[in-house]
Design a protein around this motif. Structure first.
Motif, PDB file in Angstrom:
ATOM      1  N   LEU A  96     -33.784   1.382 -15.845  1.00 14.41           N
ATOM      2  CA  LEU A  96     -33.338   1.488 -17.249  1.00 14.41           C
ATOM      3  C   LEU A  96     -33.348   0.105 -17.907  1.00 14.41           C
ATOM      4  O   LEU A  96     -33.882  -0.077 -19.011  1.00 14.41           O
ATOM      5  CB  LEU A  96     -31.920   2.082 -17.301  1.00 14.41           C
ATOM      6  CG  LEU A  96     -31.274   2.116 -18.687  1.00 14.41           C
ATOM      7  CD1 LEU A  96     -31.899   3.205 -19.544  1.00 14.41           C
ATOM      8  CD2 LEU A  96     -29.774   2.342 -18.598  1.00 14.41           C
ATOM      9  N   VAL A  97     -32.766  -0.868 -17.225  1.00 12.95           N
ATOM     10  CA  VAL A  97     -32.666  -2.214 -17.798  1.00 12.95           C
ATOM     11  C   VAL A  97     -34.047  -2.856 -17.918  1.00 12.95           C
ATOM     12  O   VAL A  97     -34.385  -3.469 -18.941  1.00 12.95           O
ATOM     13  CB  VAL A  97     -31.696  -3.076 -16.949  1.00 12.95           C
ATOM     14  CG1 VAL A  97     -31.759  -4.543 -17.356  1.00 12.95           C
ATOM     15  CG2 VAL A  97     -30.268  -2.556 -17.101  1.00 12.95           C
ATOM     16  N   LEU A  98     -34.889  -2.690 -16.892  1.00 14.06           N
ATOM     17  CA  LEU A  98     -36.244  -3.257 -16.947  1.00 14.06           C
ATOM     18  C   LEU A  98     -37.061  -2.631 -18.072  1.00 14.06           C
ATOM     19  O   LEU A  98     -37.817  -3.309 -18.767  1.00 14.06           O
ATOM     20  CB  LEU A  98     -36.949  -3.076 -15.599  1.00 14.06           C
ATOM     21  CG  LEU A  98     -36.338  -3.896 -14.438  1.00 14.06           C
ATOM     22  CD1 LEU A  98     -36.906  -3.420 -13.108  1.00 14.06           C
ATOM     23  CD2 LEU A  98     -36.577  -5.388 -14.617  1.00 14.06           C
ATOM     24  N   MET A  99     -36.883  -1.327 -18.258  1.00 10.95           N
ATOM     25  CA  MET A  99     -37.595  -0.625 -19.340  1.00 10.95           C
ATOM     26  C   MET A  99     -37.226  -1.217 -20.701  1.00 10.95           C
ATOM     27  O   MET A  99     -38.097  -1.534 -21.520  1.00 10.95           O
ATOM     28  CB  MET A  99     -37.229   0.865 -19.297  1.00 10.95           C
ATOM     29  CG  MET A  99     -37.616   1.632 -20.523  1.00 10.95           C
ATOM     30  SD  MET A  99     -39.379   1.737 -20.617  1.00 10.95           S
ATOM     31  CE  MET A  99     -39.609   3.380 -20.134  1.00 10.95           C
ATOM     32  N   PHE A 100     -35.914  -1.390 -20.924  1.00 10.92           N
ATOM     33  CA  PHE A 100     -35.484  -1.909 -22.224  1.00 10.92           C
ATOM     34  C   PHE A 100     -35.843  -3.393 -22.395  1.00 10.92           C
ATOM     35  O   PHE A 100     -36.016  -3.861 -23.510  1.00 10.92           O
ATOM     36  CB  PHE A 100     -33.984  -1.670 -22.419  1.00 10.92           C
ATOM     37  CG  PHE A 100     -33.650  -0.253 -22.815  1.00 10.92           C
ATOM     38  CD1 PHE A 100     -34.642   0.634 -23.200  1.00 10.92           C
ATOM     39  CD2 PHE A 100     -32.335   0.207 -22.810  1.00 10.92           C
ATOM     40  CE1 PHE A 100     -34.341   1.947 -23.572  1.00 10.92           C
ATOM     41  CE2 PHE A 100     -32.019   1.517 -23.182  1.00 10.92           C
ATOM     42  CZ  PHE A 100     -33.032   2.386 -23.569  1.00 10.92           C
TER      43      PHE A 100
END
Length: 359
Positions: free
Chosen positions: A292-296
């Motif tokens: 999730l964090v890498l995507m954002f």
């Protein structure tokens, strides 16, 4: 206009590949979905997820082969709005909500999604962890006002009967992340819930958990959440969700769910040990929230985003490869001296929500 077609094979990593396709507008074809299996093709929960993605978007075309072993997705725009979806009992609500959380901020209208089904199981993130841990991660990127997850009814497996409502505002663009200081754990919070069983079960989990946690820090608040009647779903069950928050707002989480023949105390101890193991791994983002964090970070403004995390899980490694396929973005991953943690950095794509309705 010729569209790029991205090809994959196999059922693994289906969710994040669909999300990447919708965000980039690229057509995606996935073949050989369990083609060697006795029961080949898509499972009911995967088909249900495709239907949910159709609901939250406008103009998306999904073609499923007769055998169910291949799909073609031509993404439309992320529309959002007020939606309802019944999740099958084979997977919990978390399976469906995780990809939606990645898409919702970029919708045309704020999302108000009601999902019905199982709220906690041992496969996916539970409604409690999504509410207390996943959503605060969105605030790191500037998504906050009106972001909420309400648990209306709890639903334990196998029969479910739970209901949650997810509310998400829309953003024009995400902030760049610079999250490199893990800080020190300052407080531990937890929710023990018991449905259709003796309400004492939640207290027993809390007491067992405290027997370990009290040795570390004084600021511990474990909350007992007992649902009665219709709000408690259709099946008995209980679980303990724990989170440790640091001085720099890092959240590590763990959870254990009731199992047949296992005492509530053992479930409490299991969750507590898992939490300590997560804290021990360190970093600013736990393993459940790496993708999730890498995507954002990839979608962030055109600047270098940085985040300190533990080693990537196999799921995260594949995700990073797929991000490169769809966005052409690669991460620089550097080992930090003196620990097993890594610094992940990437140049944001400056993704702008072109769908949103201009006020």
């Amino acid at each position: 206009m010729a569209h790029t077609l991205v090809n994959f094979s196999g059922h693994q990593h289906l969710r994040h590949r669909l999300v990447l396709a919708i965000l980039t507008g690229k057509h995606i074809r996935i073949d050989k979905i369990r083609s060697e299996d006795k029961n080949p093709g898509l499972r009911d929960f995967e088909i249900s997820l495709l239907r949910l993605l159709e609901k939250i978007t406008n103009g998306t075309i999904i073609e499923i082969s007769v055998t169910g072993t291949s799909i073609l997705l031509k993404p439309g725009i992320i529309f959002g709005g007020a939606l309802q979806h019944d999740c099958p009992k084979s997977r919990s609500i978390g399976y469906f909500l995780e990809p939606i959380i990645m898409l919702a901020p970029f919708a045309k209208r704020p999302v108000q999604l009601t999902l019905k089904g199982i709220t906690t199981d041992d496969h996916d993130l539970s409604a409690d962890l999504l509410r207390t841990v996943t959503l605060p991660h969105l605030q790191l990127f500037g998504i906050s006002n009106g972001l909420e997850l309400r648990i209306k009814k709890r639903g334990a497996p196998p029969e479910g009967g739970g209901e949650v409502q997810f509310l998400c505002p829309i953003v024009k663009q995400l902030k760049t992340l610079n999250f490199v200081d893990p800080g020190k754990v300052k407080r531990i919070r937890g929710i023990a819930h018991a449905v259709r069983v003796n309400p004492q079960f939640s207290n027993r989990m809390i007491e067992a958990s405290r027997s370990i946690l009290n040795r570390y820090i004084p600021d511990i608040y474990l909350y007992s959440d007992v649902y009665k009647g219709d709000e408690s779903g259709k099946s008995p069950g209980y679980a303990l969700s724990l989170l440790a928050e640091s001085t720099t707002s890092v959240i590590h989480c763990a959870e254990a769910v009731s199992e047949p023949g296992v005492a509530p105390e053992d479930i409490g101890l299991k969750a507590t040990r898992q939490l300590l193991a997560e804290v021990n791994k360190g970093g600013c983002v736990d393993r459940k929230h790496q993708t999730l964090v890498l995507m954002f970070m990839v979608l962030g403004s055109e600047d270098v985003g940085r985040c300190r995390m533990g080693e990537p899980t196999p799921r995260t490694i594949q995700f990073l490869r797929d991000v490169q396929t769809f966005f052409g973005t690669s991460f620089k991953i550097v080992a930090l001296p003196g620990c097993s943690q890594l610094l992940y950095s990437c140049y944001g794509t400056g993704y702008v929500n072109a769908n949103r309705t201009l006020a």
